[in-house]
Design a protein around this motif. Structure first.
Motif, PDB file in Angstrom:
ATOM      1  N   MET A   1       0.837  -1.201   0.000  1.00  0.00           N
ATOM      2  CA  MET A   1       0.000   0.000   0.000  1.00  0.00           C
ATOM      3  C   MET A   1       0.873   1.252   0.000  1.00  0.00           C
ATOM      4  N   THR A   2       0.408   2.278  -0.665  1.00  0.00           N
ATOM      5  CA  THR A   2       1.094   3.563  -0.689  1.00  0.00           C
ATOM      6  C   THR A   2       0.414   4.497   0.311  1.00  0.00           C
ATOM      7  N   ALA A   3       1.176   4.980   1.292  1.00  0.00           N
ATOM      8  CA  ALA A   3       0.616   5.861   2.313  1.00  0.00           C
ATOM      9  C   ALA A   3       0.461   7.278   1.769  1.00  0.00           C
ATOM     10  N   LEU A   4      -0.616   7.939   2.146  1.00  0.00           N
ATOM     11  CA  LEU A   4      -0.825   9.346   1.817  1.00  0.00           C
ATOM     12  C   LEU A   4      -0.527  10.149   3.075  1.00  0.00           C
TER      13      LEU A   4
ATOM     14  N   THR B 110       0.506  16.755 -11.093  1.00  0.00           N
ATOM     15  CA  THR B 110       0.494  18.034 -10.390  1.00  0.00           C
ATOM     16  C   THR B 110      -0.315  17.987  -9.100  1.00  0.00           C
ATOM     17  N   THR B 111      -0.833  16.801  -8.734  1.00  0.00           N
ATOM     18  CA  THR B 111      -1.498  16.599  -7.451  1.00  0.00           C
ATOM     19  C   THR B 111      -1.101  15.224  -6.911  1.00  0.00           C
ATOM     20  N   ALA B 112      -1.315  15.028  -5.615  1.00  0.00           N
ATOM     21  CA  ALA B 112      -1.045  13.718  -5.015  1.00  0.00           C
ATOM     22  C   ALA B 112      -1.946  12.647  -5.625  1.00  0.00           C
ATOM     23  N   GLN B 113      -3.155  13.025  -6.018  1.00  0.00           N
ATOM     24  CA  GLN B 113      -4.076  12.052  -6.614  1.00  0.00           C
ATOM     25  C   GLN B 113      -3.557  11.580  -7.967  1.00  0.00           C
ATOM     26  N   HIS B 114      -2.918  12.485  -8.733  1.00  0.00           N
ATOM     27  CA  HIS B 114      -2.298  12.070  -9.995  1.00  0.00           C
ATOM     28  C   HIS B 114      -1.199  11.040  -9.737  1.00  0.00           C
ATOM     29  N   VAL B 115      -0.411  11.260  -8.691  1.00  0.00           N
ATOM     30  CA  VAL B 115       0.655  10.310  -8.348  1.00  0.00           C
ATOM     31  C   VAL B 115       0.067   8.941  -8.052  1.00  0.00           C
ATOM     32  N   LEU B 116      -0.957   8.915  -7.211  1.00  0.00           N
ATOM     33  CA  LEU B 116      -1.565   7.645  -6.825  1.00  0.00           C
ATOM     34  C   LEU B 116      -2.191   6.939  -8.022  1.00  0.00           C
ATOM     35  N   ALA B 117      -2.708   7.702  -8.977  1.00  0.00           N
ATOM     36  CA  ALA B 117      -3.333   7.091 -10.147  1.00  0.00           C
ATOM     37  C   ALA B 117      -2.344   6.253 -10.941  1.00  0.00           C
ATOM     38  N   GLY B 118      -1.069   6.671 -10.938  1.00  0.00           N
ATOM     39  CA  GLY B 118      -0.079   5.939 -11.713  1.00  0.00           C
ATOM     40  C   GLY B 118       0.841   5.050 -10.911  1.00  0.00           C
ATOM     41  N   LEU B 119       1.061   5.384  -9.626  1.00  0.00           N
ATOM     42  CA  LEU B 119       2.106   4.700  -8.861  1.00  0.00           C
ATOM     43  C   LEU B 119       1.617   4.044  -7.575  1.00  0.00           C
ATOM     44  N   ALA B 120       0.327   4.056  -7.300  1.00  0.00           N
ATOM     45  CA  ALA B 120      -0.181   3.418  -6.079  1.00  0.00           C
ATOM     46  C   ALA B 120       0.242   1.956  -6.048  1.00  0.00           C
ATOM     47  N   GLY B 121       0.793   1.540  -4.916  1.00  0.00           N
ATOM     48  CA  GLY B 121       1.273   0.185  -4.754  1.00  0.00           C
ATOM     49  C   GLY B 121       2.687  -0.048  -5.236  1.00  0.00           C
TER      50      GLY B 121
ATOM     51  N   ILE C 100       5.151   2.542  -4.771  1.00  0.00           N
ATOM     52  CA  ILE C 100       6.020   3.393  -3.954  1.00  0.00           C
ATOM     53  C   ILE C 100       5.498   3.389  -2.521  1.00  0.00           C
ATOM     54  N   ALA C 101       6.348   3.844  -1.587  1.00  0.00           N
ATOM     55  CA  ALA C 101       5.983   3.761  -0.173  1.00  0.00           C
ATOM     56  C   ALA C 101       4.954   4.806   0.236  1.00  0.00           C
ATOM     57  N   ALA C 102       5.106   6.030  -0.258  1.00  0.00           N
ATOM     58  CA  ALA C 102       4.249   7.104   0.248  1.00  0.00           C
ATOM     59  C   ALA C 102       4.204   8.274  -0.718  1.00  0.00           C
ATOM     60  N   VAL C 103       3.174   9.096  -0.526  1.00  0.00           N
ATOM     61  CA  VAL C 103       3.051  10.392  -1.203  1.00  0.00           C
ATOM     62  C   VAL C 103       2.849  11.447  -0.127  1.00  0.00           C
ATOM     63  N   LEU C 104       3.680  12.469  -0.137  1.00  0.00           N
ATOM     64  CA  LEU C 104       3.546  13.608   0.766  1.00  0.00           C
ATOM     65  C   LEU C 104       2.676  14.641   0.059  1.00  0.00           C
ATOM     66  N   ASP C 105       1.479  14.863   0.569  1.00  0.00           N
ATOM     67  CA  ASP C 105       0.464  15.675  -0.115  1.00  0.00           C
ATOM     68  C   ASP C 105       0.464  17.104   0.415  1.00  0.00           C
TER      69      ASP C 105
END
Length: 323
Positions: free
Chosen positions: A1-4, A148-159, A161-166
């Protein structure tokens, strides 16, 4: 899981990076996918997560110019440019120092390193907390639209990477300008957040890079962001549109052309700064909405080359390149 993670959890993000994990974080340009630049496994993890070609160098991020110049040789030009434009959306390509701790994979094995100091309070706080150079390309799958948003990151890289700092949307919306200062004269490798006109006011005439096709054919590229088919949505992109069909999605600039199935206006007022900030989100939205409406492609209206228009057109040319 990728943490937000929230901004209050910047210490947790820094700890993950020091432990060799991948963490996406906001900058003023786009969200970056960070790794400890001195950790070979972590750097390799960036390429794996992104599916990125290994000959495309990464940008190393630092909390200040002194930290960056400890790893590269900075001449008077570099120091003058850094004093004027750092923190900010400018990357400098400079010769590596012999004792540079950055893993060679981060620089694609070259004798140079791309370095920058981002102009984003949370990014700077993260870099200070990590205490090491952080290699960070855009936090998306290679060749896809930059986030350009944390949601864009999760759309492509969820699972992956370890985390997204939003910390909300990126302000500039296109990547940093990349300036090569390794030769006798400065060379613009990639237009971006700092207009070339502002750099020429300080340095004089700046050379231009190889054409895109020639750069893409080069075995070892000198700069990040020089791949030909890059920033590409799933739908094909048609440039210079002066008319639009009913089965096309429209990327508008200024007054929108009539007749499109769906429309995203970069800037109804024709403001290049607003357009840059909305570019990647617009391509993503048109790709999804256009597909949902059965569109055969995206028609992009012309954007003037002045200022940030050059960076926008560079991204659109890559999005439209054959792939």
């Amino acid at each position: 899981m990728t943490a937000l993670l929230s901004p209050a959890e910047v210490g947790q993000a820094a700890a993950l990076l020091r432990d060799g994990a991948l963490v996406a974080f906001p900058t003023e340009t786009v969200y970056g996918l960070g790794a400890d630049a001195g950790n070979a496994r972590a750097v390799a993890g960036i390429f794996e997560a992104k599916g990125r070609p290994h000959f495309n160098p990464l940008i190393c991020h630092y909390p200040d110019a002194a930290a960056a110049f400890a790893d590269v040789h900075a001449d008077d030009r570099a120091r003058a440019v850094a004093a004027r434009f750092w923190p900010g959306p400018l990357t400098l390509v400079l010769p590596r120092r012999p004792d540079c701790p950055v893993d060679l994979l981060a620089g694609a094995g070259l004798d140079t390193l791309a370095v920058r100091v981002p102009d984003h309070p949370l990014a700077l706080a993260l870099l200070r907390a990590v205490g090491r150079p952080v290699a960070a390309p855009s936090a998306n799958r290679s060749g896809q639209v930059s986030p350009t948003t944390a949601q864009h990151v999760l759309a492509g890289l969820a699972g992956r990477i370890a985390a997204v700092l939003d910390d909300g949307p990126s302000a500039v919306g296109v990547e940093s300008t990349v300036l090569d200062l390794t030769g006798a004269g400065p060379v613009l490798l990639r237009p971006g957040g700092v207009p070339v006109e502002a750099l020429e006011a300080l340095l004089g005439r700046i050379g231009r890079p190889l054409p895109l096709a020639a750069a893409a054919a080069t075995a070892s590229l000198r700069s990040p962001g020089m791949m030909l088919s890059h920033y590409a949505p799933g739908l094909p992109v048609r440039l210079g549109a002066t008319a639009v069909a009913a089965d096309e999605a429209l990327l508008a600039f200024g007054p929108a052309l009539p007749g499109a199935a769906v429309v995203w206006n970069l800037s109804a007022a024709g403001d290049a700064t607003e357009a840059a900030a909305r570019l990647f989100a617009g391509l993503r939205w048109l790709d999804a909405e256009g597909a949902a409406h059965g569109c055969r492609g995206i028609a992009a209206m012309p954007v003037p080359e002045a200022g940030l228009g050059a960076a926008i057109n560079d991204r659109l040319a890559r999005a439209a390149a054959p792939r």
